[in-house]
Design an enzyme around this catalytic site. Structure first.
Site, PDB file in Angstrom:
ATOM      1  N   GLY A 192      55.621  36.669  32.783  1.00 26.95           N
ATOM      2  CA  GLY A 192      55.529  37.201  31.424  1.00 26.95           C
ATOM      3  C   GLY A 192      55.641  36.185  30.309  1.00 26.95           C
ATOM      4  O   GLY A 192      56.168  36.488  29.232  1.00 26.95           O
ATOM      5  N   SER A 193      55.090  34.978  30.508  1.00 27.36           N
ATOM      6  CA  SER A 193      55.153  34.014  29.400  1.00 27.36           C
ATOM      7  C   SER A 193      54.167  34.392  28.284  1.00 27.36           C
ATOM      8  O   SER A 193      54.452  34.185  27.101  1.00 27.36           O
ATOM      9  CB  SER A 193      54.924  32.579  29.886  1.00 27.36           C
ATOM     10  OG  SER A 193      53.598  32.383  30.275  1.00 27.36           O
ATOM     11  N   ASN A 194      53.025  34.957  28.654  1.00 30.04           N
ATOM     12  CA  ASN A 194      52.123  35.454  27.597  1.00 30.04           C
ATOM     13  C   ASN A 194      52.746  36.636  26.866  1.00 30.04           C
ATOM     14  O   ASN A 194      52.591  36.773  25.651  1.00 30.04           O
ATOM     15  CB  ASN A 194      50.767  35.834  28.196  1.00 30.04           C
ATOM     16  CG  ASN A 194      49.879  34.630  28.384  1.00 30.04           C
ATOM     17  OD1 ASN A 194      49.378  34.065  27.420  1.00 30.04           O
ATOM     18  ND2 ASN A 194      49.720  34.202  29.637  1.00 30.04           N
ATOM     19  N   ARG A 252      43.478  54.138  44.001  1.00 33.66           N
ATOM     20  CA  ARG A 252      43.654  53.369  42.756  1.00 33.66           C
ATOM     21  C   ARG A 252      43.631  54.265  41.535  1.00 33.66           C
ATOM     22  O   ARG A 252      44.319  54.020  40.550  1.00 33.66           O
ATOM     23  CB  ARG A 252      42.589  52.281  42.657  1.00 33.66           C
ATOM     24  CG  ARG A 252      42.895  51.106  43.588  1.00 33.66           C
ATOM     25  CD  ARG A 252      41.659  50.277  43.847  1.00 33.66           C
ATOM     26  NE  ARG A 252      41.196  49.596  42.655  1.00 33.66           N
ATOM     27  CZ  ARG A 252      39.942  49.169  42.485  1.00 33.66           C
ATOM     28  NH1 ARG A 252      39.042  49.373  43.411  1.00 33.66           N
ATOM     29  NH2 ARG A 252      39.595  48.537  41.383  1.00 33.66           N
ATOM     30  N   MET A 306      48.206  41.908  37.960  1.00 27.58           N
ATOM     31  CA  MET A 306      47.421  41.522  39.136  1.00 27.58           C
ATOM     32  C   MET A 306      46.829  42.722  39.891  1.00 27.58           C
ATOM     33  O   MET A 306      46.836  42.760  41.115  1.00 27.58           O
ATOM     34  CB  MET A 306      48.274  40.662  40.081  1.00 27.58           C
ATOM     35  CG  MET A 306      48.819  39.397  39.444  1.00 27.58           C
ATOM     36  SD  MET A 306      47.524  38.347  38.718  1.00 27.58           S
ATOM     37  CE  MET A 306      46.839  37.652  40.224  1.00 27.58           C
ATOM     38  N   HIS A 343      42.336  35.285  30.553  1.00 22.51           N
ATOM     39  CA  HIS A 343      41.922  34.650  31.807  1.00 22.51           C
ATOM     40  C   HIS A 343      42.052  33.138  31.655  1.00 22.51           C
ATOM     41  O   HIS A 343      41.598  32.576  30.657  1.00 22.51           O
ATOM     42  CB  HIS A 343      40.471  35.043  32.117  1.00 22.51           C
ATOM     43  CG  HIS A 343      39.991  34.484  33.419  1.00 22.51           C
ATOM     44  ND1 HIS A 343      40.429  34.978  34.638  1.00 22.51           N
ATOM     45  CD2 HIS A 343      39.160  33.460  33.711  1.00 22.51           C
ATOM     46  CE1 HIS A 343      39.863  34.286  35.609  1.00 22.51           C
ATOM     47  NE2 HIS A 343      39.096  33.357  35.081  1.00 22.51           N
ATOM     48  N   GLU A 366      33.160  45.215  35.337  1.00 23.17           N
ATOM     49  CA  GLU A 366      33.008  44.009  36.151  1.00 23.17           C
ATOM     50  C   GLU A 366      34.139  43.027  35.818  1.00 23.17           C
ATOM     51  O   GLU A 366      34.389  42.750  34.637  1.00 23.17           O
ATOM     52  CB  GLU A 366      31.638  43.369  35.854  1.00 23.17           C
ATOM     53  CG  GLU A 366      31.262  42.275  36.812  1.00 23.17           C
ATOM     54  CD  GLU A 366      30.004  41.525  36.344  1.00 23.17           C
ATOM     55  OE1 GLU A 366      29.896  40.327  36.612  1.00 23.17           O
ATOM     56  OE2 GLU A 366      29.153  42.155  35.672  1.00 23.17           O
ATOM     57  N   ASP A 392      36.480  40.070  34.825  1.00 31.03           N
ATOM     58  CA  ASP A 392      36.391  38.843  34.018  1.00 31.03           C
ATOM     59  C   ASP A 392      35.022  38.672  33.343  1.00 31.03           C
ATOM     60  O   ASP A 392      34.562  37.540  33.150  1.00 31.03           O
ATOM     61  CB  ASP A 392      36.698  37.598  34.876  1.00 31.03           C
ATOM     62  CG  ASP A 392      38.111  37.635  35.446  1.00 31.03           C
ATOM     63  OD1 ASP A 392      38.994  38.223  34.807  1.00 31.03           O
ATOM     64  OD2 ASP A 392      38.326  37.057  36.526  1.00 31.03           O
ATOM     65  N   GLU A 446      46.831  29.492  26.130  1.00 26.35           N
ATOM     66  CA  GLU A 446      46.949  30.950  26.289  1.00 26.35           C
ATOM     67  C   GLU A 446      47.928  31.529  25.273  1.00 26.35           C
ATOM     68  O   GLU A 446      47.658  32.533  24.618  1.00 26.35           O
ATOM     69  CB  GLU A 446      47.427  31.298  27.704  1.00 26.35           C
ATOM     70  CG  GLU A 446      46.448  30.905  28.790  1.00 26.35           C
ATOM     71  CD  GLU A 446      46.891  31.377  30.160  1.00 26.35           C
ATOM     72  OE1 GLU A 446      47.486  32.458  30.268  1.00 26.35           O
ATOM     73  OE2 GLU A 446      46.639  30.653  31.143  1.00 26.35           O
TER      74      GLU A 446
HETATM   75  C1  GRF Z   1      48.289  33.500  33.077  1.00 30.98           C
HETATM   76  O1  GRF Z   1      47.812  32.254  33.456  1.00 30.98           O
HETATM   77  C2  GRF Z   1      47.160  34.433  32.773  1.00 30.98           C
HETATM   78  O2  GRF Z   1      46.069  33.816  32.183  1.00 30.98           O
HETATM   79  C3  GRF Z   1      46.797  34.912  34.147  1.00 30.98           C
HETATM   80  O3  GRF Z   1      48.031  35.087  34.813  1.00 30.98           O
HETATM   81  C4  GRF Z   1      48.990  34.201  34.231  1.00 30.98           C
HETATM   82  C5  GRF Z   1      50.152  35.034  33.770  1.00 30.98           C
HETATM   83  O4  GRF Z   1      51.213  34.245  33.317  1.00 30.98           O
HETATM   84  N1  GRF Z   1      45.957  36.087  34.078  1.00 30.98           N
HETATM   85  P1  GRF Z   1      52.422  34.897  32.535  1.00 30.98           P
HETATM   86  O5  GRF Z   1      52.964  36.026  33.426  1.00 30.98           O
HETATM   87  O6  GRF Z   1      51.912  35.397  31.232  1.00 30.98           O
HETATM   88  O7  GRF Z   1      53.416  33.798  32.385  1.00 30.98           O
END
Ligand code: GRF
Length: 205
Positions: A14-16, A68, A93, A112, A146, A148, A177
């Site tokens: 969860g860094s983003n 799903r 994921m 991405h 589709e 990405d 990011e």
């Molecule tokens: C990031 O590199 C994002 O682009 C990819 O998965 C990673 C997630 O990192 N889809 P975080 O959990 O946000 O640290």
């Protein structure tokens, strides 16, 4: 200005998510992180959300097995219960079915770790190094059925340096990011970037 109610969907560290939470602290930011949702009960990002006082939810995909859409209906119910308007995937994921993508079309963003349309899928840093490209980066895009492949909102790049490893390159891309995801969310929340799949289909005809 009414701030858009945003859910961030995570599976891991969860860094983003942290970058989005930080950005949303600014008074003039057009979005509120109103929910953090994980498909994994042990995702580290859930603790970040709790520390920031943000409501969290877990919808574990495992009990749903191969169904799903049933998993996605449970997700959708959580999003609706919190009156979510925009969804940001941030290291989530799971792949979505056309049903979920259609429901959230134009309101579903993903980050991405590559310069799309290059290196869709997994292991993007390794593949960038192996391919010999000189620049690599990250992309925020609208999600379509589709994987990405949706319209790009923002992307930025870094140089690949001699001696770069998957780890050093990943760390530099991660800084990109963390910068572009809050910017891209701002553009969408302010209506300055949008995607209407019905229009896109008409124009393709
Ligand atoms: C990031 O590199 C994002 O682009 C990819 O998965 C990673 C997630 O990192 N889809 P975080 O959990 O946000 O640290």
């Amino acid at each position: 200005m009414t701030r858009k109610r945003v859910a961030v969907l995570i599976s891991g560290r969860g860094s983003n998510l942290a970058a989005l939470i930080d950005a949303a602290k600014a008074e003039d930011y057009p979005a509120d992180i109103a929910l953090v949702l994980s498909n994994r009960p042990d995702a580290l990002g859930l603790a970040r959300a709790r520390d920031a006082g943000i409501p969290t939810a877990v919808v574990d995909h495992r009990p749903f097995g191969d169904d799903r859409e049933a998993f996605e209906r449970a997700l959708d119910a959580e999003l609706n219960a919190r009156r979510i308007e925009l969804v940001c995937l941030a290291g989530f994921m799971r792949l979505f079915t056309p049903w979920f993508v259609g429901r959230w079309s134009g309101r579903l963003l993903n980050i991405h770790p590559a310069l799309l349309p290059q290196f869709k899928g997994l292991h993007t840093h390794r593949r960038a190094l192996e391919s010999g490209v000189r620049r690599h980066g990250a992309t925020v895009h609208f999600v379509v059925a589709e994987t990405d492949a949706g319209p790009i909102i923002l992307q930025d790049s870094v140089a690949i340096l001699d001696g770069d490893t998957e780890e050093t390159l990943a760390a530099r891309v991660l800084e990109v990011e963390h910068r572009i995801y809050p910017q891209a969310l701002r553009l969408v929340a302010e209506g300055r970037a949008s995607f209407d799949s019905a229009d896109a289909a008409k124009n393709a005809r």
